[in-house]
Design a protein around this motif. Sequence first.
Motif, mmCIF file in Angstrom:
data_model
loop_
_atom_site.group_PDB
_atom_site.id
_atom_site.type_symbol
_atom_site.label_atom_id
_atom_site.label_comp_id
_atom_site.label_asym_id
_atom_site.label_seq_id
_atom_site.Cartn_x
_atom_site.Cartn_y
_atom_site.Cartn_z
ATOM 1 N N ALA A 101 40.900 102.606 55.032
ATOM 2 C CA ALA A 101 41.333 101.212 54.877
ATOM 3 C C ALA A 101 40.296 100.345 55.580
ATOM 4 C CB ALA A 101 42.724 101.018 55.470
ATOM 5 N N LEU A 102 39.089 100.327 55.042
ATOM 6 C CA LEU A 102 37.911 99.840 55.754
ATOM 7 C C LEU A 102 37.732 98.327 55.726
ATOM 8 C CD1 LEU A 102 35.333 102.552 54.606
ATOM 9 C CD2 LEU A 102 36.688 102.504 56.707
ATOM 10 N N GLY A 103 38.333 97.650 54.768
ATOM 11 C CA GLY A 103 38.066 96.219 54.662
ATOM 12 C C GLY A 103 36.651 95.949 54.183
ATOM 13 N N PHE A 104 36.156 94.708 54.425
ATOM 14 C CA PHE A 104 34.837 94.367 53.877
ATOM 15 C C PHE A 104 34.108 93.310 54.696
ATOM 16 C CE2 PHE A 104 37.530 91.055 52.384
ATOM 17 C CZ PHE A 104 36.743 89.945 52.116
ATOM 18 N N TYR A 105 34.501 93.079 55.937
ATOM 19 C CA TYR A 105 33.988 91.931 56.674
ATOM 20 C C TYR A 105 32.809 92.268 57.588
ATOM 21 C CZ TYR A 105 34.662 87.191 58.600
ATOM 22 O OH TYR A 105 34.519 85.872 58.943
ATOM 23 N N ASP A 106 32.341 93.516 57.554
ATOM 24 C CA ASP A 106 31.341 93.946 58.529
ATOM 25 C C ASP A 106 29.905 93.855 58.024
ATOM 26 O OD1 ASP A 106 33.174 94.580 60.558
ATOM 27 O OD2 ASP A 106 33.671 96.444 59.550
ATOM 28 N N ILE A 107 29.712 93.777 56.689
ATOM 29 C CA ILE A 107 28.359 93.786 56.133
ATOM 30 C C ILE A 107 28.139 92.490 55.347
ATOM 31 C CG2 ILE A 107 26.743 95.006 54.630
ATOM 32 C CD1 ILE A 107 28.333 97.541 55.186
ATOM 33 N N PRO A 108 27.366 91.547 55.869
ATOM 34 C CA PRO A 108 27.138 90.290 55.141
ATOM 35 C C PRO A 108 26.342 90.519 53.859
ATOM 36 C CG PRO A 108 26.488 90.106 57.454
ATOM 37 C CD PRO A 108 26.712 91.558 57.187
ATOM 38 N N ASN A 109 26.658 89.715 52.850
ATOM 39 C CA ASN A 109 25.898 89.707 51.610
ATOM 40 C C ASN A 109 24.637 88.882 51.866
ATOM 41 O OD1 ASN A 109 25.307 90.199 48.968
ATOM 42 N ND2 ASN A 109 26.858 88.852 48.124
ATOM 43 N N LYS A 110 23.517 89.558 51.987
ATOM 44 C CA LYS A 110 22.295 88.907 52.467
ATOM 45 C C LYS A 110 21.704 87.935 51.431
ATOM 46 C CE LYS A 110 21.948 90.766 56.547
ATOM 47 N NZ LYS A 110 20.783 91.538 56.970
ATOM 48 N N LEU A 111 20.927 86.987 51.952
ATOM 49 C CA LEU A 111 20.240 86.004 51.103
ATOM 50 C C LEU A 111 18.963 86.576 50.500
ATOM 51 C CD1 LEU A 111 20.505 82.985 53.566
ATOM 52 C CD2 LEU A 111 21.857 83.307 51.485
ATOM 53 N N ASP A 112 18.341 87.506 51.205
ATOM 54 C CA ASP A 112 17.077 88.116 50.762
ATOM 55 C C ASP A 112 15.986 87.070 50.544
ATOM 56 O OD1 ASP A 112 17.954 90.758 50.843
ATOM 57 O OD2 ASP A 112 18.853 90.610 48.848
ATOM 58 N N VAL A 113 15.785 86.227 51.552
ATOM 59 C CA VAL A 113 14.708 85.235 51.503
ATOM 60 C C VAL A 113 13.904 85.318 52.796
ATOM 61 C CG1 VAL A 113 16.017 83.690 50.006
ATOM 62 C CG2 VAL A 113 16.107 83.375 52.500
ATOM 63 N N PRO A 114 12.640 84.931 52.769
ATOM 64 C CA PRO A 114 11.852 84.903 54.003
ATOM 65 C C PRO A 114 12.505 84.010 55.050
ATOM 66 C CG PRO A 114 10.435 84.620 52.083
ATOM 67 C CD PRO A 114 11.845 84.539 51.577
ATOM 68 N N GLY A 115 12.567 84.498 56.283
ATOM 69 C CA GLY A 115 13.144 83.720 57.371
ATOM 70 C C GLY A 115 14.609 84.004 57.636
ATOM 71 N N GLU A 116 15.215 84.890 56.851
ATOM 72 C CA GLU A 116 16.652 85.148 57.041
ATOM 73 C C GLU A 116 16.947 85.758 58.407
ATOM 74 O OE1 GLU A 116 20.458 87.072 54.664
ATOM 75 O OE2 GLU A 116 18.421 87.505 53.975
ATOM 76 N N ASN A 117 15.972 86.419 59.008
ATOM 77 C CA ASN A 117 16.190 87.069 60.302
ATOM 78 C C ASN A 117 16.004 86.134 61.491
ATOM 79 O OD1 ASN A 117 16.762 89.564 59.110
ATOM 80 N ND2 ASN A 117 14.590 90.094 58.997
ATOM 81 N N LEU A 118 15.702 84.872 61.236
ATOM 82 C CA LEU A 118 15.572 83.912 62.332
ATOM 83 C C LEU A 118 16.915 83.714 63.040
ATOM 84 C CD1 LEU A 118 13.352 81.187 60.584
ATOM 85 C CD2 LEU A 118 12.638 82.745 62.425
ATOM 86 N N GLU A 119 16.870 83.398 64.325
ATOM 87 C CA GLU A 119 18.099 83.219 65.103
ATOM 88 C C GLU A 119 18.942 82.044 64.603
ATOM 89 O OE1 GLU A 119 17.385 82.987 69.264
ATOM 90 O OE2 GLU A 119 16.547 85.025 69.412
ATOM 91 N N LYS A 120 18.338 81.115 63.914
ATOM 92 C CA LYS A 120 19.062 79.937 63.424
ATOM 93 C C LYS A 120 19.973 80.263 62.241
ATOM 94 C CE LYS A 120 16.700 77.098 60.657
ATOM 95 N NZ LYS A 120 15.673 76.143 60.195
ATOM 96 N N VAL A 121 19.865 81.457 61.673
ATOM 97 C CA VAL A 121 20.646 81.847 60.494
ATOM 98 C C VAL A 121 21.890 82.614 60.937
ATOM 99 C CG1 VAL A 121 20.632 83.085 58.307
ATOM 100 C CG2 VAL A 121 18.542 81.959 59.124
ATOM 101 N N HIS A 122 23.051 82.171 60.464
ATOM 102 C CA HIS A 122 24.320 82.803 60.838
ATOM 103 C C HIS A 122 25.093 83.208 59.577
ATOM 104 C CE1 HIS A 122 24.042 81.482 65.089
ATOM 105 N NE2 HIS A 122 23.407 80.439 64.553
ATOM 106 N N HIS A 123 25.567 84.441 59.560
ATOM 107 C CA HIS A 123 26.411 84.921 58.461
ATOM 108 C C HIS A 123 27.896 84.879 58.827
ATOM 109 C CE1 HIS A 123 23.248 86.298 55.709
ATOM 110 N NE2 HIS A 123 22.572 86.612 56.793
ATOM 111 N N TYR A 124 28.181 84.555 60.082
ATOM 112 C CA TYR A 124 29.561 84.429 60.549
ATOM 113 C C TYR A 124 29.722 83.069 61.220
ATOM 114 C CZ TYR A 124 29.881 89.452 59.756
ATOM 115 O OH TYR A 124 29.871 90.696 59.179
#
Length: 324
Positions: free
Chosen positions: A123-146
């Motif tokens: 019963a794992l749910g689905f909230y742990d893995i964000p659906n990524k944008l796959d664009v340059p800069g997504e790993n910057l600290e200014k980007v939030h998935h939550y």
Amino acid sequence: MTLDLLIVGAGPIGLCCGIEAKKKGLSYLIADKGCLVNSLYNYPKEMQFFSTSEKLEIGGVPFISNKPKPGRNEALEYYRRVADFYQLKLSLYNPVKNIRKEKNIFTVTTQKGEIKCRNIILALGFYDIPNKLDVPGENLEKVHHYFQEAHPFYRKKILVVGAANSAVDVALECYRKGAEVKMLIKNDTISDRVKYWVKPDIENRIEEGSIQAFFNSRLLAITPYSVIIKTPEHILEYKNDFVLAMTGYLPDFDFLKKTGIRIKDDVWNMPDFNPKTMETNQKGIYLAGVICGGKNTHTWFIENSREHAHFIIEDIKKERAKLN
């Protein structure tokens, strides 16, 4: 001791499965890598559910809320009370690392040790893995998935990516807490799934220009101080402090595959299970809740997947009766 059942996931549906197992006299344990109802805990602090309180009830325990549609904090309080009422057996902050099977007995390796059981419910749910944008800069600290609350974005330039409930709630909350809000929407309208009492609000804010929306557009790149957007007419660059990517979340398909559960297609990643019993192609491993919908995470909710617990426990009892 070999348990009748290990339930992986202490969300509402995992708790529901534990309640049903206890009622039917099965030995069980509910394990979760986080806290009780971990996904709900990580929802925005001011979030209000789309469902009314009775549709969130499990185990026959009434859910009394201040308003017909309860908020996050009320839900956390409710599910704590349910767990206490049924004295559910929980092993929290105990992620499952591996599952192997020998002679109809599963050995489940967790962070805290090994658990032996005859059956497993995922019963794992689905909230742990964000659906990524796959664009340059997504790993910057200014980007939030939550998103937790709007206060940190006061007087900041933010871009909200998405057009469903989470994106709309975030855009409105940040706007009302003093942020300068832009929205990036890949289609030509706000999603029809947006809560009916919220949809006119966001549409009016866009129409009056309080929130600027880029429809039929996509994000090309994120830099430390800007975002680059492709609209139907132009490629634009705007000053930006934060990107809030409310683009949805995915179940842990890699974990399913590692247990031997077959994924039936490459589009929706639908897992292979029997809808009458919820048993997967791996005998003794069952699915419950939103994980059953694959990538289509809008198929199953608390209110329409509570019955999964009954289907599963009845099937486990029948199988056990055959062995006896």
